[in-house]
Design a protein around this motif. Sequence first.
Motif, short mmCIF file in Angstrom:
data_model
loop_
_atom_site.label_atom_id
_atom_site.label_comp_id
_atom_site.label_asym_id
_atom_site.label_seq_id
_atom_site.Cartn_x
_atom_site.Cartn_y
_atom_site.Cartn_z
N GLY A 6 0.78 -1.23 0.00
CA GLY A 6 0.00 0.00 0.00
C GLY A 6 0.81 1.28 0.00
N PHE A 7 2.11 1.18 0.20
CA PHE A 7 3.00 2.35 0.24
C PHE A 7 3.72 2.43 -1.11
N GLY A 8 3.84 3.64 -1.68
CA GLY A 8 4.48 3.79 -2.99
C GLY A 8 5.65 4.75 -2.94
N GLY A 9 6.68 4.45 -3.73
CA GLY A 9 7.85 5.31 -3.82
C GLY A 9 8.32 5.43 -5.26
N TRP A 10 8.96 6.56 -5.57
CA TRP A 10 9.42 6.83 -6.94
C TRP A 10 10.68 7.69 -6.87
N LEU A 11 11.69 7.34 -7.65
CA LEU A 11 12.97 8.03 -7.66
C LEU A 11 13.21 8.64 -9.05
N VAL A 12 13.55 9.94 -9.09
CA VAL A 12 13.76 10.66 -10.35
C VAL A 12 15.09 11.42 -10.29
N VAL A 13 15.88 11.33 -11.37
CA VAL A 13 17.11 12.12 -11.52
C VAL A 13 16.81 13.21 -12.55
N THR B 16 18.00 3.75 -9.36
CA THR B 16 18.11 4.33 -10.69
C THR B 16 19.58 4.60 -10.95
N HIS B 17 19.88 5.15 -12.10
CA HIS B 17 21.28 5.43 -12.42
C HIS B 17 21.36 6.58 -13.41
N PHE B 18 22.57 7.10 -13.55
CA PHE B 18 22.88 8.05 -14.62
C PHE B 18 24.30 7.77 -15.06
N TRP C 44 26.70 5.70 -12.57
CA TRP C 44 26.55 5.98 -11.15
C TRP C 44 25.21 5.40 -10.71
N ILE C 45 25.22 4.62 -9.65
CA ILE C 45 24.01 3.97 -9.14
C ILE C 45 23.48 4.73 -7.94
N VAL C 46 22.19 5.05 -7.98
CA VAL C 46 21.53 5.74 -6.86
C VAL C 46 20.50 4.77 -6.28
#
Length: 194
Positions: free
Chosen positions: A42-49, A173-175, A154-156
Motif C-alpha cells: 500500500g505504500f508507494g515510492g518513486w525516484l527521479v534524476v 536508478t542510475h545516470f 553511477w548507481i543511486v
Amino acid sequence: MKNILVFLLMTLALDAHAETGGWVTRDGKPVPNSDAMKSINGFGGWLVVTPDQDWEEKWNTSPETIPNFAEAKDVSYGEKLTILAFYINPKTNASGELGVICDIKVTRPDGSSSANAKGVKCAAGKLQGNPRNIRLTSAVIKYIGEKGDPPGEWIVEVTLTDKVRGTAIPLKTHFNLRSSHINSDAARSGVSVM
C-alpha cells in the motif's frame, strides 16, 4: 532535439486502488513495479534524476498544476543533477502522524561509495490532505560532475521506509557520467507528476 517522453504518471490517478494503495492508472489498474517506481503493502515510492535547476519552483505550484521534470540519464562534467524521491499513501499512527525514513546510497562506477546515509528523516508530522497525494521527501540529493569523478554508470539507491506501516521500498536508478560532451537535450526526457 529534446525527446519528450509521455510518462506513466500522466495517466496515474491521485486516488490509489483500495486494495493496494500504491501507484495506479486512472482506470484503477495497478502500475507494475520497476526499479525506480514501486508499491509495496500500500505504500508507494518513486525516484527521479533531473537536470532541472528550477525543479523546486516547478514542484511548489498549485495542486492543479502538473509539474514536468526533465529526466537525465547521460550527463557531462560540470552538469548539475538533483535526485528526488516521491512517496504516496503513508500510514499514520493514532495521532494522525506519519514517519518516513530514507537510506541513501550513491555508488561510483568504480564501486566506491559517494554517499551512504542510513535512517535519514524524510517525512514526519501530521499528514495533511489525501494520503494518496504524491509527496516529495525532504531527502533531496544534489550532484555535479566534477573533475576527478570517474566516468560511467553511477548507481543511486534510496530505500523509503514507512515506519508506521513497517514497510520498506528499495528504489534504484542510475545516470551515466560521460567524459566527453554530449548533446544534453538528447539525453533527457520529460516526466510529469500529478
